[in-house]
Write an enzyme that holds these catalytic residues in place. Sequence first.
Site, PDB file in Angstrom:
ATOM      1  N   TYR A 270       0.996  -1.147  -0.175  1.00  0.00           N
ATOM      2  CA  TYR A 270      -0.058  -0.101   0.053  1.00  0.00           C
ATOM      3  C   TYR A 270       0.980   1.216   0.055  1.00  0.00           C
ATOM      4  O   TYR A 270       1.930   1.269   0.744  1.00  0.00           O
ATOM      5  CB  TYR A 270      -0.901   0.040   1.290  1.00  0.00           C
ATOM      6  CG  TYR A 270      -1.671   1.183   1.240  1.00  0.00           C
ATOM      7  CD1 TYR A 270      -2.855   1.292   0.464  1.00  0.00           C
ATOM      8  CD2 TYR A 270      -1.734   2.099   2.410  1.00  0.00           C
ATOM      9  CE1 TYR A 270      -3.609   2.542   0.560  1.00  0.00           C
ATOM     10  CE2 TYR A 270      -2.383   3.191   2.318  1.00  0.00           C
ATOM     11  CZ  TYR A 270      -3.541   3.614   1.844  1.00  0.00           C
ATOM     12  OH  TYR A 270      -4.332   4.505   1.783  1.00  0.00           O
TER      13      TYR A 270
ATOM     14  N   ASP B 259       9.301   2.617  -0.423  1.00  0.00           N
ATOM     15  CA  ASP B 259       8.223   3.357   0.531  1.00  0.00           C
ATOM     16  C   ASP B 259       8.557   2.999   1.991  1.00  0.00           C
ATOM     17  O   ASP B 259       8.038   1.898   2.385  1.00  0.00           O
ATOM     18  CB  ASP B 259       6.982   2.726   0.020  1.00  0.00           C
ATOM     19  CG  ASP B 259       5.988   3.675   0.750  1.00  0.00           C
ATOM     20  OD1 ASP B 259       6.140   4.297   1.783  1.00  0.00           O
ATOM     21  OD2 ASP B 259       4.886   3.270   0.470  1.00  0.00           O
TER      22      ASP B 259
ATOM     23  N   LYS C 138       4.221   8.929   8.906  1.00  0.00           N
ATOM     24  CA  LYS C 138       4.113   8.274  10.235  1.00  0.00           C
ATOM     25  C   LYS C 138       5.229   8.774  11.170  1.00  0.00           C
ATOM     26  O   LYS C 138       4.868  10.001  11.806  1.00  0.00           O
ATOM     27  CB  LYS C 138       4.071   6.863  10.006  1.00  0.00           C
ATOM     28  CG  LYS C 138       2.813   6.655   9.116  1.00  0.00           C
ATOM     29  CD  LYS C 138       2.530   5.089   9.146  1.00  0.00           C
ATOM     30  CE  LYS C 138       1.245   5.021   8.161  1.00  0.00           C
ATOM     31  NZ  LYS C 138       1.152   3.969   7.180  1.00  0.00           N
TER      32      LYS C 138
END
Length: 426
Positions: A143, A237, A265
């Site tokens: 994702y 990522d 994050k």
Amino acid sequence: MFKKSIKAYEKACEVIPGGVDSPVRAFKSVGGTPPFIKKGKGAYIYDIDGNKYLDFVQSWGPLIFGHCDKDIEKVVIDTVKNGLSFGAPTLLETKLAKEIVDMYDNIDKVRFVSSGTEATMSAIRLARGVTNKNDIIKFEGCYHGHSDSLLVQAGSGMATFGSPSSPGVPEDLTKHTLLCEYNNIEQLKKCFEESSDIACIIIEPIAGNMGLIPADEEFLTTCRELCDKHGALLIFDEVMSGFRASLKGASGILKVKADILTFGKVIGAGMPVGGFASSKEIMSYLSPEGKIYQAGTLSGNPVAMAAGLVSLLKLKANPKIYNDLSKKALRLVNGLKKVASECNIPLQVNTRGSMFGFFFCDNEPKNFKDVGSCDFERFAKFHREMLKRGFYFACSQYEAGFICTKITNKEIDNCIKNAKEVMKNL
Ligand SMILES: *Cc1c(COP(=O)(O)O)cnc(C)c1O
């Protein structure tokens, strides 16, 4: 036990689609309705019915120091007092950028954005602009946020809802997204045979959005070699794994180096921050230095920068934190595995630093399809019963779990003890 939350959820559903602002929060895959959270403190969150939970979600990763860390709280409040946003440069951006780029040999510059989605979307635009090519390779179950060209077989929220892609995304956009199985070298090679227009590979080097599945080292080496051979860029990522899997994320564990890194994050410590980084040559293509356009009104927001900076400085000042977090993550999953086997329940477990994952299945999953064959009903029951006992795990088998610095061995052991009682009836 959830009376007020159930009511709050009904009310939310009247004015917010599905009652939530991000699909996975809706608890669809485990049934029931989500507790509405009132506050957090350290390793715990508290809902509006007065229930207390040991939190293994930590806002899906950002809160490595748990809730209401005193240092982060103080710097956020101090910064707020000087104003929330200026849309003009501040010293904090340079400070945080310097702390980040100094950590890695392969990046010189970073551009801040406000979410992981923006970071990966912009990284892909950069890769396309630099290589002057159109196709991208992504892997099933990885994702990278919800931008159009990346919403092809994405994990977590998407996987749970069984939509391989999303309505509203034109095929014209996703036709440039080539999809491969994670850890499948043959398929990856085929992609490069079929297209001579590949701008980049984007990958979660430690996948955390189909449960926790680290990429094989050999697979990543092949990604690197194929990119080099065909003039494509490799994007790691690290929105989730950055500052989580180790101080340098997956990049700190793996030999393979990427051309572009994306962050999110943990670099915001709970505030909305993302970033993408690369060499000064590649980053020079970005506007205003170069022609590739990318922008944001709230990008590099001072409060978010301040939170990220203090969090990063704390981590750098005490890198031993990661030993402690790794040990605790292992203690948890090994404990869960032991009680599961005592109850004759097959359980596969894995950790990377403070990230952990567990699957109710017979063999270790290596890709998205493998995860699909896990026992979802058993997971849903486990989740529900643990929630009732005060343990807040991610509400889907497609999600990773997180350990924060505030959790103690005693709390982990208590969690395992409770898991044993639950597993007896699974
Ligand atoms: C969470 C996540 C994103 C998206 O970040 P948002 O801040 O939710 O937009 C992208 N990539 C990975 C690997 C993630 O875990």
